[in-house]
Design an enzyme around this catalytic site. Structure first.
Site: not given
Length: 730
Positions: A44, A90
């Site tokens: 990420h 998300h």
């Protein structure tokens, strides 16, 4: 705690990565240092499996002020103004806790934009759910939609467009991609690169809690049966505090106090401090006893890895601390001097008088692993052969109604009605059309934006699918009269350690790059989301493309609803009748395999630029690109929006009615013009070598095709608009 290999693996690190950390440090890291490495070295934050391929994307252009590498991309829109924009995922948090996961996704992407000095002017989203038959789907839809609306509505930023899809590949891993656009003066753009030695490092915003710890690491992991246990790693958002933080930051940005500023997003204080120091080739020293905490007895590990929301890290000019504190006190926000920049090129962290972290910045940033993973190429599937007998029991009206009520084609009004799409008073094209459009306040200019994806095409053939989704975005800009400027992308894929998944990523990215380069539509920001997988079952490859375009005079904006009786509708682009991978093939004929429609980049660019010329010269009254569902679905949507009917001319050189009306050939548009302009429009199209034909004439509420179809708009509205509210209420 004594750190060992087992603890490192529990933090998401590989054995080889832990070994590399020990070799770099020439010692075993302590638990806080290990936490920093686990955060900065996960997918990420480090892009360790993707960066080698992302480097091939076109990222520059005449209007590009800032490409990838900052909090968001920036493009020039003239008059000393710029648009700042980005899309981010998300996904994992939203599957675990849909309301807060979606809400904090919106909050996080807005901070990325106003961190750069821009006031947010619009939000968009791309949300993907599992099968409508899956037991969790309704609850996830309800929670995510409420979360997006709850945050965006409260902070007062309109949600102007979006996309919602359903597919069984998302049963165990939904996608929530949030996008924000902001407006800024070109001379007031702020960056995250720290400069200068002994400059104060300031913490502002909300207090730090234990929510969101390991959020970034969780986003880089495959889900398993213990998914519910991960709820503490989902952040909790407060849009009212974010509104205060937005106004306080913009007020402070009005002078020359700020050297650099960074949102505390994924990995919180860890990533923000390390990224600022790394970009400036500096060191940073922090005293964690000065960090405002809302929970007692928080230790350095928790403080550094917390992903509590509504927080920023700022490097200020010396002597500006007092003025800055007054601003944040006025807005009732925490303000604390928690450290300083140094020449050490290390991150040095103190707590209770002890040095608890002492690591060179480059070990956490530049020395992060970079993998050139093995990948498999996807062969172009063989075309299906469709015998004429396959159509003999089908009726066009029945097929049309079924496709109009398909979850991926039906009206999403039930969703976007829950979003405030007119707050701020500048929204001039609402959700439901080709793209959302907002006026640049106090001017004639307007910004168009849309979000698109095509997972089925990308799954069938990633290279073609990657090209198609960029072209779809391009067509959406053209269809509202906007000149396409640039894109942001959110690349959602499965486990990159699997060769098939990595191949999907590589080839989709290659397709995106080829289309962006040809269309002069560069990538200025984005996000990669890997490990979208549960119990060894991954999602279909889903690159989401957020497109942005400029309309110089908003009075020339075009919408998709048919405007006037007796006007002519032209079909732009050639129809070959490609039905493989179409909604028709999958839902009506039950044919799941086959190649996606071919992409001809010359036709995409030529057709689009010619239509834009027609729009700017005032000839086009309405426009809509032909995409999911095919030609008949596209014209029906124009009829529904305009409450008009159409008499459809019998197609020439017809192969088959079903292939003609429900095939998903690309590079096509439907445009409405007045009869008096037909000769002139034809001349322009012919001069530019654009294929077209006269599709039909607008009439009262009936849609008619001689001997084949006669239906009222009201009947089709029922099919298109009722499915989703009925599904959600049952």
């Amino acid at each position: 705690m004594i750190v060992n290999e087992k603890i490192a693996i529990e933090h998401g690190l590989k054995k080889t990565e832990y070994k590399k950390i020990c070799e770099l440090l020439k010692r075993i890291p302590n638990i806080t240092e290990l936490g920093l490495f686990s955060a900065m070295w996960n997918e990420h934050c480090s892009y360790k499996s993707s960066k080698i391929h992302l480097k091939n994307l076109p990222t520059s252009g005449k209007k590009v002020i800032q490409g990838p590498g900052e909090n968001a991309g920036v493009v020039d829109i003239g008059d000393k103004e710029a648009v700042v924009f980005k899309i981010e995922s998300h996904n994992h948090p939203s599957f675990i806790e849909p309301y807060q996961g979606a809400a904090t996704g919106v909050g996080g992407i807005m901070r990325d934009v106003f961190t750069m000095g821009a006031r947010p002017i619009a939000n968009l989203n791309s949300i993907h759910f599992g099968s409508t038959q899956h037991k969790k789907t309704k609850n996830l839809v309800r929670g995510v939609v409420r979360g997006i609306g709850g945050y965006g509505n409260c902070i007062g930023v309109p949600t102007i467009a979006g996309q919602t899809c359903f597919d069984e590949s998302y049963n165990g891993n939904i996608l929530v991609n949030a996008m924000t656009l902001g407006l800024v003066k070109k001379n007031k753009i702020f960056y995250s690169k720290a400069t200068g030695i002994d400059k104060p490092v300031i913490y502002v915003g909300s207090k730090t809690g234990r929510d969101g710890i390991h959020g970034a690491s969780m986003a880089s992991a495959v889900f398993d049966d213990q998914i519910e246990e991960k709820k503490p790693t989902v952040q909790v958002g407060d849009p009212f505090t974010e509104k205060l933080l937005l106004e306080a930051c913009l007020e402070l940005m009005s002078d020359n106090s700020i050297i650099s500023i960074q949102d505390m997003g994924a990995a919180g204080l860890t990533s923000s401090s390390i990224e600022m120091a790394s970009k400036g080739n500096l060191g940073i020293e922090l005293n964690l006893n000065k960090v405002p905490c809302r929970e007692s007895n928080m230790n350095p590990y928790e403080i550094m890895l917390s992903e509590s929301q509504e927080r920023m890290l700022i490097v200020l000019e010396n002597g500006k601390e007092g003025k800055a504190k007054k601003i944040f006190d006025k807005w009732n926000l925490d303000f604390a001097i928690i450290g300083k920049t140094t020449s050490s090129k290390k991150i040095e962290i103190y707590f209770d008088g002890n040095k608890v972290v002492d690591v060179p910045i480059e070990f956490l940033s530049d020395k992060a692993p970079e993998y050139d993973r093995k990948w498999k190429k996807t062969k172009l599937p063989i075309k299906n052969k469709y015998n004429k007998d396959i159509y003999k029991n089908l009726k066009i009206l029945n097929v049309l109604k079924k496709i109009l009520s398909n979850p991926n084609v039906c009206s999403k009004e039930w969703i976007w009605r829950q979003y405030d799409h007119t707050v701020m008073g500048d929204t001039i094209q609402k959700p439901g059309g080709n793209a959302g459009v907002v006026r640049v306040h106090g001017s004639n200019k307007a910004i168009a934006a849309s979000v698109d994806s095509s997972a089925n095409y990308c799954f069938a053939h990633p290279l073609t699918g990657g090209k198609q989704v960029v072209c779809e975005s391009w067509r959406n800009m053209i269809s509202v009269g906007a000149t396409p400027i640039a894109i942001t992308n959110c690349l959602n894929f499965g486990n990159p350690e699997k060769e098939e998944n990595m191949g999907e990523f590589v080839e989709c990215t290659q397709g995106i790059g080829e289309a962006c380069k040809y269309l002069n539509y560069p990538v200025v920001s984005g996000n990669v989301s890997f490990y979208n997988e549960t119990k060894d079952k991954g999602i279909k490859p889903t690159p989401s493309i957020g497109g942005v375009g400029l309309i110089q005079d908003y009075k020339k904006m075009v919408s998709m609803e048919l405007k006037k009786l007796d006007n002519i509708v032209l079909l732009i682009g050639k129809t070959e009748g490609h039905i493989d991978q179409s909604i028709f093939a999958k839902e009506i004929l039950n044919k799941k395999k086959g190649p996606p429609p071919e992409i001809n980049l010359f036709n995409e660019k030529n057709n689009g630029e010619t239509i834009l010329k027609l729009i700017n010269e005032g000839y086009v009254k309405s426009a809509h690109d032909v995409s999911l569902g095919g030609l008949l679905v596209a014209i029906v949507k124009m009829c529904i929006f305009g409450n008009k009917g159409i008499y459809i001319n019998k197609p020439k050189n017809l192969i088959n009615y079903f292939q003609y009306f429900f095939g998903e050939d690309q590079a096509r548009y439907l445009i409405e013009i007045e009869k008096k302009d037909l000769t002139k429009v034809k001349s322009i199209l012919e001069k530019n070598s654009v294929y077209f034909n006269e599709f039909g004439i607008i009439q009262e509420k009936n849609i008619v095709l001689k001997d084949k179809l006669s239906v009222t708009i009201d009947e089709l509205i029922e099919a298109n608009k009722k499915w989703l509210p009925n599904y959600m209420s049952n």
